[in-house]
Each structure stands twice: as C-alpha cells, then as structure tokens.
Design an enzyme around this catalytic site. Structure first.
Site, PDB file in Angstrom:
ATOM      1  N   GLY A 143       0.797  -1.228   0.000  1.00  0.00           N
ATOM      2  CA  GLY A 143       0.000   0.000   0.000  1.00  0.00           C
ATOM      3  C   GLY A 143       0.826   1.272   0.000  1.00  0.00           C
ATOM      4  O   GLY A 143       2.025   1.258  -0.245  1.00  0.00           O
ATOM      5  N   HIS A 194       4.081   1.265  -8.039  1.00  0.00           N
ATOM      6  CA  HIS A 194       3.024   0.256  -7.884  1.00  0.00           C
ATOM      7  C   HIS A 194       2.048   0.313  -9.062  1.00  0.00           C
ATOM      8  O   HIS A 194       1.591  -0.720  -9.560  1.00  0.00           O
ATOM      9  CB  HIS A 194       2.214   0.521  -6.615  1.00  0.00           C
ATOM     10  CG  HIS A 194       2.988   0.483  -5.339  1.00  0.00           C
ATOM     11  ND1 HIS A 194       3.186   1.594  -4.559  1.00  0.00           N
ATOM     12  CD2 HIS A 194       3.600  -0.542  -4.692  1.00  0.00           C
ATOM     13  CE1 HIS A 194       3.872   1.260  -3.477  1.00  0.00           C
ATOM     14  NE2 HIS A 194       4.148  -0.023  -3.530  1.00  0.00           N
ATOM     15  N   SER A 210       9.559   5.064  -3.698  1.00  0.00           N
ATOM     16  CA  SER A 210       9.359   4.124  -2.593  1.00  0.00           C
ATOM     17  C   SER A 210       8.398   4.735  -1.593  1.00  0.00           C
ATOM     18  O   SER A 210       8.426   5.945  -1.357  1.00  0.00           O
ATOM     19  CB  SER A 210      10.701   3.860  -1.902  1.00  0.00           C
ATOM     20  OG  SER A 210      10.489   3.238  -0.648  1.00  0.00           O
TER      21      SER A 210
HETATM   22  P1  AMP Z   1       5.894  -2.545  -1.657  1.00  0.00           P
HETATM   23  O1  AMP Z   1       4.543  -1.955  -1.463  1.00  0.00           O
HETATM   24  O2  AMP Z   1       7.010  -1.604  -1.351  1.00  0.00           O
HETATM   25  O3  AMP Z   1       6.043  -3.901  -0.997  1.00  0.00           O
HETATM   26  O4  AMP Z   1       6.025  -2.818  -3.214  1.00  0.00           O
HETATM   27  C1  AMP Z   1       5.082  -3.594  -3.891  1.00  0.00           C
HETATM   28  C2  AMP Z   1       5.611  -3.922  -5.265  1.00  0.00           C
HETATM   29  O5  AMP Z   1       5.852  -2.731  -5.978  1.00  0.00           O
HETATM   30  C3  AMP Z   1       6.938  -4.695  -5.206  1.00  0.00           C
HETATM   31  O6  AMP Z   1       6.936  -5.679  -6.222  1.00  0.00           O
HETATM   32  C4  AMP Z   1       7.940  -3.610  -5.492  1.00  0.00           C
HETATM   33  O7  AMP Z   1       9.133  -4.088  -6.072  1.00  0.00           O
HETATM   34  C5  AMP Z   1       7.170  -2.731  -6.467  1.00  0.00           C
HETATM   35  N1  AMP Z   1       7.741  -1.389  -6.471  1.00  0.00           N
HETATM   36  C6  AMP Z   1       7.925  -0.571  -5.407  1.00  0.00           C
HETATM   37  N2  AMP Z   1       8.542   0.569  -5.787  1.00  0.00           N
HETATM   38  C7  AMP Z   1       8.770   0.452  -7.119  1.00  0.00           C
HETATM   39  C8  AMP Z   1       9.394   1.287  -8.091  1.00  0.00           C
HETATM   40  N3  AMP Z   1       9.913   2.477  -7.779  1.00  0.00           N
HETATM   41  N4  AMP Z   1       9.442   0.850  -9.359  1.00  0.00           N
HETATM   42  C9  AMP Z   1       8.945  -0.366  -9.696  1.00  0.00           C
HETATM   43  N5  AMP Z   1       8.344  -1.196  -8.829  1.00  0.00           N
HETATM   44  C10 AMP Z   1       8.263  -0.800  -7.555  1.00  0.00           C
END
Ligand code: AMP
EC number: 6.3.2.1
Length: 283
Positions: free
Chosen positions: A31, A37, A185
C-alpha cells in the site's frame, strides 16, 4: 472496483475465477501506492482478464526493530489510485485473518535469500515467501507482477515459484524513478529535506557503475569502489552494502560475464533505502 476484506471471500473469488477459466493478474503491495506500484498494475490490467491488487503490510516480513508500526498507510487513497488504472479488486485483509492464532508455516529458500538484504534483515524473505504463497493460493493468478526495485525479492520469488512448480508466471517490471532519479518508494516520505537531497547519490552512483561497465570494466571490486566513493560524497549516507551479484542466484560475482545486479542499501538517518541496476544482457 471491488474491495475484498476477508481471506474467505478472496478464496471463494479465486476458486470461481479458476472454474470460469479467467486469466487473473496479481499485484502484491504493502500500500501507500505510488507510480511504481501503478506501473505494475497497468501491466497486469493490460495482460489479464482481471487484476487483483493486494494491499497488506505483512507483519512477518518486518524485523523486531524495523518500521512496521510507522509504515505509511492510506487505504482510501490506495483504492482510488488502483481504480484509476483499472484494477478490478483490491484485497486488503486484516493481519489476524492472514495469520490466525496458531499459524505455524514457514518457507526457507537457501542461497538466494542469504545475501544482500537477507543478511541484514534475518527472516525477511521467509516472511515474503509465506505471504506470497498464501496470496497465490487464494487468488490463483496466472501472472504476478513485482518491481525490479526490490531486485532480490524478484529473484527470490522466481525461485520460489520454480522450486514449488507454482502455476504462475512471475513478471518483473523496471524501476520507476522520480524526475531527479530517486527510486520511488513508500519509505521516501520518511526522508527530511536534507536526506532527500543527499539520497540522489544512490541513482547517481548506479550511473557511475553503468558508465564503467559500458566502458569495458569487469572487475567488480573496481566498480564497487567507484560506487562507494560517490556515495561517500554525501555526509549523511551510511552504507549497509554495495554488492555485485548474479541476477538470478544473488551470489557475489568477481568478474561479471552473465547479467549481474549491482545492489545497494544505504541509510539516511533512520531511513533505509535500496536501489539497484542490472548490468549486461539477460541470459
Ligand atoms: P511494496 O509496497 O514496497 O512492498 O512494493 C510492492 C511492489 O511494488 C513490489 O513488487 C515492489 O518491487 C514494487 N515497487 C515498489 N517501488 C517500485 C518502483 N519504484 N518501481 C517499480 N516497482 C516498484
């Protein structure tokens, strides 16, 4: 767009879609959605009959001294963003529904989980493997989408799916960055103004590595030293690791021949950031 809040309802939908022969795309997230995302979600929407995005801050992938309690959350905002890119279902379960009293499963992949973040975050990838396995079993997706941003996680999940013969294709999506290069991020909101400014050394240092690699440099130590020297120009940067690993096995490589990932983890005050770049062609 439909919000699914319980494991039982998600399982029933997954079963139904399987019976109907629907091709389902799954985008697991914690989230606080951003463009990274949403890029994964768009990819899923474009290539599947329907798309499920999970929004779940998975407690078992956080260590005792990590940021579980302060991890940013905004379910209402996430639902609106998911809907705007065509996601059909948001699955946002409660932790006690995913891990009821007495929950006992764990999954340990050797090798690929033991380097990089696996060293500094013991138990992290076990928690990731458990939650993703549960999501796969509930949703029964044909495709799942993960970001290259978490490059080791992507390698771990490819290995998980392969070793368990899971009937799902793991799709990697390139890193989405801010205009100035910082990898997007959810944790970037923790950065104060000065840390945010200095954090630019991360993407810049990856560009330094790429220039060296493209110029023919193949000594990993030389490339890592140049990356370290650049990051150290930022006084607030506290380097956890800079490593060059095989893109599939995540094991250190001294002289890159096949595709490698240059990965780094750096703290700016209390915020831990990761970034990486792939060097060389995919085999
Ligand atoms: P998270 O919510 O941080 O666990 O991320 C969920 C998904 O989104 C994971 O597969 C991450 O690798 C991807 N994700 C997060 N930030 C990025 C980004 N800047 N570029 C590409 N994918 C991302």
């Amino acid at each position: 767009m439909k919000l699914v809040k319980t494991v039982a309802e998600m399982q029933e939908l997954g079963r139904l879609w399987r019976a109907e022969g629907k091709k389902v795309g799954l985008v697991p997230t914690m989230g606080y959605l951003h463009e990274g995302h949403l890029t994964l979600a768009k990819e899923a929407v474009a290539n599947n009959d329907l798309t499920v995005m999970s929004v779940f801050v998975n407690p078992i992938q956080f260590g005792a001294n990590e940021d579980l309690d302060v991890y940013p959350r905004d379910l209402a905002g996430d639902i609106a963003k998911a809907e705007s890119v065509g996601v059909d279902y948001v699955f946002a379960p409660e932790a006690r529904d995913m891990y009821p009293k007495g929950f006992a499963a764990s999954i340990n992949l050797t090798g690929v989980t033991e380097t990089l973040c696996g060293q500094s975050r013991p138990g992290h990838f076990q928690g990731v493997c458990v939650v993703i396995t549960k999501l796969f079993n509930l949703v029964q997706p044909a495709n799942a989408y993960f970001g290259q941003k978490d490059g080791q996680q992507l390698a771990v999940l490819k290995k998980l799916a392969k070793d368990f013969n899971m009937p799902v294709k793991i799709n990697g999506v390139p890193i989405v960055r801010e205009a100035d290069g910082l990898a997007k991020s959810s944790r970037n909101v923790y950065l104060d103004e000065e840390c945010r400014r200095q954090a630019l050394v991360l993407s810049q240092s990856l560009a330094v590595a790429k220039r060296l690699y493209d110029g023919g440099e193949r000594d990993a130590e030389v490339i890592k030293a140049a990356v370290r020297a650049h990051i150290e120009t930022a006084p607030l940067a506290d380097i956890e690791y800079i490593e060059i690993v095989d893109a599939l096995t995540m094991q250190p490589v001294a002289r890159p021949e096949q595709q490698v990932m240059l990965a780094l983890a750096v703290r700016f005050k209390t915020t831990r950031l990761i970034d990486n770049i792939l060097l060389g062609e995919e085999v």
